[in-house]
Design a protein around this motif. Sequence first.
Motif, PDB file in Angstrom:
ATOM      1  N   TRP A  28       4.993  14.196   5.077  1.00 25.64           N
ATOM      2  CA  TRP A  28       3.819  13.360   5.342  1.00 25.64           C
ATOM      3  C   TRP A  28       2.614  14.239   5.039  1.00 25.64           C
ATOM      4  O   TRP A  28       2.361  15.222   5.722  1.00 25.64           O
ATOM      5  CB  TRP A  28       3.825  12.917   6.811  1.00 25.64           C
ATOM      6  N   VAL A  29       1.878  13.929   3.964  1.00 26.06           N
ATOM      7  CA  VAL A  29       0.821  14.794   3.444  1.00 26.06           C
ATOM      8  C   VAL A  29      -0.551  14.199   3.760  1.00 26.06           C
ATOM      9  O   VAL A  29      -0.856  13.071   3.340  1.00 26.06           O
ATOM     10  CB  VAL A  29       0.964  14.973   1.905  1.00 26.06           C
ATOM     11  N   HIS A  30      -1.366  14.957   4.485  1.00 24.13           N
ATOM     12  CA  HIS A  30      -2.720  14.512   4.805  1.00 24.13           C
ATOM     13  C   HIS A  30      -3.765  15.104   3.866  1.00 24.13           C
ATOM     14  O   HIS A  30      -4.815  14.513   3.664  1.00 24.13           O
ATOM     15  CB  HIS A  30      -3.070  14.867   6.250  1.00 24.13           C
ATOM     16  N   ASP A  31      -3.477  16.265   3.314  1.00 24.09           N
ATOM     17  CA  ASP A  31      -4.400  16.906   2.388  1.00 24.09           C
ATOM     18  C   ASP A  31      -4.038  16.456   0.976  1.00 24.09           C
ATOM     19  O   ASP A  31      -3.084  16.952   0.371  1.00 24.09           O
ATOM     20  CB  ASP A  31      -4.285  18.429   2.520  1.00 24.09           C
ATOM     21  N   THR A  65       4.764  14.906  -4.549  1.00 25.39           N
ATOM     22  CA  THR A  65       6.040  14.749  -5.239  1.00 25.39           C
ATOM     23  C   THR A  65       6.691  13.431  -4.837  1.00 25.39           C
ATOM     24  O   THR A  65       6.135  12.667  -4.058  1.00 25.39           O
ATOM     25  CB  THR A  65       7.012  15.900  -4.890  1.00 25.39           C
ATOM     26  N   ASN A  66       7.904  13.217  -5.317  1.00 28.31           N
ATOM     27  CA  ASN A  66       8.643  11.997  -4.988  1.00 28.31           C
ATOM     28  C   ASN A  66       9.092  11.969  -3.527  1.00 28.31           C
ATOM     29  O   ASN A  66       9.671  10.984  -3.087  1.00 28.31           O
ATOM     30  CB  ASN A  66       9.839  11.821  -5.927  1.00 28.31           C
ATOM     31  N   LEU A  67       8.829  13.026  -2.769  1.00 27.56           N
ATOM     32  CA  LEU A  67       9.136  13.050  -1.337  1.00 27.56           C
ATOM     33  C   LEU A  67       7.877  12.949  -0.479  1.00 27.56           C
ATOM     34  O   LEU A  67       7.952  12.989   0.740  1.00 27.56           O
ATOM     35  CB  LEU A  67       9.902  14.328  -0.988  1.00 27.56           C
ATOM     36  N   SER A  68       6.720  12.794  -1.121  1.00 23.70           N
ATOM     37  CA  SER A  68       5.447  12.746  -0.400  1.00 23.70           C
ATOM     38  C   SER A  68       5.139  11.338   0.104  1.00 23.70           C
ATOM     39  O   SER A  68       5.350  10.349  -0.601  1.00 23.70           O
ATOM     40  CB  SER A  68       4.296  13.176  -1.311  1.00 23.70           C
ATOM     41  N   ILE A  69       4.606  11.303   1.316  1.00 26.81           N
ATOM     42  CA  ILE A  69       4.063  10.080   1.908  1.00 26.81           C
ATOM     43  C   ILE A  69       2.626  10.413   2.270  1.00 26.81           C
ATOM     44  O   ILE A  69       2.364  11.437   2.911  1.00 26.81           O
ATOM     45  CB  ILE A  69       4.844   9.657   3.162  1.00 26.81           C
ATOM     46  N   ILE A  70       1.687   9.571   1.859  1.00 28.43           N
ATOM     47  CA  ILE A  70       0.280   9.858   2.106  1.00 28.43           C
ATOM     48  C   ILE A  70      -0.383   8.705   2.859  1.00 28.43           C
ATOM     49  O   ILE A  70       0.007   7.550   2.700  1.00 28.43           O
ATOM     50  CB  ILE A  70      -0.484  10.135   0.796  1.00 28.43           C
ATOM     51  N   PRO A  71      -1.390   9.023   3.669  1.00 28.65           N
ATOM     52  CA  PRO A  71      -2.170   7.962   4.296  1.00 28.65           C
ATOM     53  C   PRO A  71      -3.385   7.607   3.441  1.00 28.65           C
ATOM     54  O   PRO A  71      -4.146   8.483   3.035  1.00 28.65           O
ATOM     55  CB  PRO A  71      -2.603   8.599   5.624  1.00 28.65           C
ATOM     56  N   LEU A  72      -3.506   6.340   3.134  1.00 24.84           N
ATOM     57  CA  LEU A  72      -4.723   5.784   2.540  1.00 24.84           C
ATOM     58  C   LEU A  72      -5.091   4.619   3.449  1.00 24.84           C
ATOM     59  O   LEU A  72      -4.776   3.467   3.168  1.00 24.84           O
ATOM     60  CB  LEU A  72      -4.484   5.307   1.102  1.00 24.84           C
ATOM     61  N   LEU A  73      -5.700   4.926   4.575  1.00 23.29           N
ATOM     62  CA  LEU A  73      -5.834   3.937   5.640  1.00 23.29           C
ATOM     63  C   LEU A  73      -6.829   2.830   5.334  1.00 23.29           C
ATOM     64  O   LEU A  73      -6.602   1.677   5.682  1.00 23.29           O
ATOM     65  CB  LEU A  73      -6.167   4.627   6.958  1.00 23.29           C
ATOM     66  N   SER A  74      -7.932   3.139   4.687  1.00 27.08           N
ATOM     67  CA  SER A  74      -8.970   2.132   4.448  1.00 27.08           C
ATOM     68  C   SER A  74      -8.939   1.615   3.006  1.00 27.08           C
ATOM     69  O   SER A  74      -8.324   2.223   2.124  1.00 27.08           O
ATOM     70  CB  SER A  74     -10.346   2.732   4.733  1.00 27.08           C
ATOM     71  N   LYS A  75      -9.639   0.519   2.768  1.00 27.08           N
ATOM     72  CA  LYS A  75      -9.787   0.018   1.396  1.00 27.08           C
ATOM     73  C   LYS A  75     -10.515   1.056   0.546  1.00 27.08           C
ATOM     74  O   LYS A  75     -10.185   1.245  -0.625  1.00 27.08           O
ATOM     75  CB  LYS A  75     -10.541  -1.309   1.380  1.00 27.08           C
ATOM     76  N   GLU A  76     -11.498   1.717   1.144  1.00 29.38           N
ATOM     77  CA  GLU A  76     -12.230   2.754   0.417  1.00 29.38           C
ATOM     78  C   GLU A  76     -11.296   3.889   0.001  1.00 29.38           C
ATOM     79  O   GLU A  76     -11.376   4.385  -1.127  1.00 29.38           O
ATOM     80  CB  GLU A  76     -13.368   3.284   1.288  1.00 29.38           C
ATOM     81  N   ASP A  77     -10.393   4.309   0.909  1.00 31.79           N
ATOM     82  CA  ASP A  77      -9.415   5.344   0.560  1.00 31.79           C
ATOM     83  C   ASP A  77      -8.563   4.907  -0.622  1.00 31.79           C
ATOM     84  O   ASP A  77      -8.290   5.687  -1.535  1.00 31.79           O
ATOM     85  CB  ASP A  77      -8.492   5.653   1.741  1.00 31.79           C
ATOM     86  N   ILE A  78      -8.132   3.653  -0.603  1.00 26.99           N
ATOM     87  CA  ILE A  78      -7.304   3.117  -1.697  1.00 26.99           C
ATOM     88  C   ILE A  78      -8.102   3.107  -2.993  1.00 26.99           C
ATOM     89  O   ILE A  78      -7.619   3.553  -4.041  1.00 26.99           O
ATOM     90  CB  ILE A  78      -6.792   1.705  -1.342  1.00 26.99           C
ATOM     91  N   ASP A  79      -9.336   2.606  -2.927  1.00 27.02           N
ATOM     92  CA  ASP A  79     -10.166   2.506  -4.127  1.00 27.02           C
ATOM     93  C   ASP A  79     -10.513   3.877  -4.714  1.00 27.02           C
ATOM     94  O   ASP A  79     -10.667   4.007  -5.930  1.00 27.02           O
ATOM     95  CB  ASP A  79     -11.454   1.745  -3.820  1.00 27.02           C
ATOM     96  N   ILE A 112       4.997   9.392  -6.053  1.00 30.66           N
ATOM     97  CA  ILE A 112       5.198   9.700  -4.642  1.00 30.66           C
ATOM     98  C   ILE A 112       6.138   8.694  -3.986  1.00 30.66           C
ATOM     99  O   ILE A 112       6.417   7.634  -4.536  1.00 30.66           O
ATOM    100  CB  ILE A 112       3.864   9.779  -3.870  1.00 30.66           C
ATOM    101  N   PHE A 113       6.626   9.036  -2.801  1.00 31.39           N
ATOM    102  CA  PHE A 113       7.569   8.172  -2.101  1.00 31.39           C
ATOM    103  C   PHE A 113       6.881   6.992  -1.427  1.00 31.39           C
ATOM    104  O   PHE A 113       7.383   5.879  -1.455  1.00 31.39           O
ATOM    105  CB  PHE A 113       8.359   8.969  -1.055  1.00 31.39           C
ATOM    106  N   GLY A 114       5.720   7.227  -0.792  1.00 28.99           N
ATOM    107  CA  GLY A 114       5.106   6.131  -0.064  1.00 28.99           C
ATOM    108  C   GLY A 114       3.656   6.355   0.279  1.00 28.99           C
ATOM    109  O   GLY A 114       3.143   7.464   0.255  1.00 28.99           O
ATOM    110  N   ILE A 115       3.002   5.234   0.631  1.00 32.57           N
ATOM    111  CA  ILE A 115       1.615   5.239   1.093  1.00 32.57           C
ATOM    112  C   ILE A 115       1.555   4.437   2.384  1.00 32.57           C
ATOM    113  O   ILE A 115       2.046   3.314   2.451  1.00 32.57           O
ATOM    114  CB  ILE A 115       0.658   4.618   0.052  1.00 32.57           C
ATOM    115  N   CYS A 116       0.921   5.032   3.390  1.00 33.49           N
ATOM    116  CA  CYS A 116       0.702   4.362   4.672  1.00 33.49           C
ATOM    117  C   CYS A 116      -0.742   3.863   4.707  1.00 33.49           C
ATOM    118  O   CYS A 116      -1.669   4.634   4.418  1.00 33.49           O
ATOM    119  CB  CYS A 116       0.967   5.341   5.813  1.00 33.49           C
ATOM    120  N   THR A 117      -0.934   2.593   5.073  1.00 32.41           N
ATOM    121  CA  THR A 117      -2.269   2.013   5.045  1.00 32.41           C
ATOM    122  C   THR A 117      -2.432   0.887   6.060  1.00 32.41           C
ATOM    123  O   THR A 117      -1.450   0.248   6.450  1.00 32.41           O
ATOM    124  CB  THR A 117      -2.600   1.489   3.626  1.00 32.41           C
ATOM    125  N   ASP A 118      -3.675   0.649   6.443  1.00 31.05           N
ATOM    126  CA  ASP A 118      -4.014  -0.513   7.269  1.00 31.05           C
ATOM    127  C   ASP A 118      -4.160  -1.766   6.405  1.00 31.05           C
ATOM    128  O   ASP A 118      -4.348  -2.859   6.937  1.00 31.05           O
ATOM    129  CB  ASP A 118      -5.325  -0.272   8.025  1.00 31.05           C
TER     130      ASP A 118
END
Length: 161
Positions: A110-113, A119-133, A143-149
């Motif tokens: 789970w990568v915050h920075d 890599t294909n094992l990374s999960i990152i938070p992109l919580l806001s629409k701004e983060d996604i954009d 990457i493996f996944g993205i966590c978001t609101d």
Amino acid sequence: MKIISHRGNLDGPNPAQENKIAYIDKAIDAGYHVEIDIRVKDGYLYTGHDFPQYRVPYGELAHRKRYLWVHCKDIESFFYAPDFKCFCHTNDPYVLVSPGSYPAYNGWVWVHDLELELTNLSIIPLLSKEDIDNFDLNRAKKIFGICTDYPDYLKEKLNDQ
């Protein structure tokens, strides 16, 4: 790539509903995995971000474990949930995810920075629409996944690529 709903949210933060079983189920029914927050207090399991909010029988979460990514808010929670994909962090740039009942997938991070190599094992938070954009979604392909609101918004943006 997995899209992971943050606390069950589908279209933005909703603190009154986050981490409730019915809310989590809506996100699962919509096709997403869900990051939840758990705590153990007085031997009982609770969901809740800032404090133990909703007492939940272990079995209520256990039959959903395939879809859950469990953020353990205290050390007791981590030891209480060995069958779950779980992690603990405060302000760490990255943390390892315990594979729980999925040892074949050991190695998720789970990568915050987001400056770190992903890599294909990374999960990152992109919580806001701004983060996604503001994130180069071409990087999401490896990457493996993205966590978001905003999982529906993220899915739409990924489909538009």
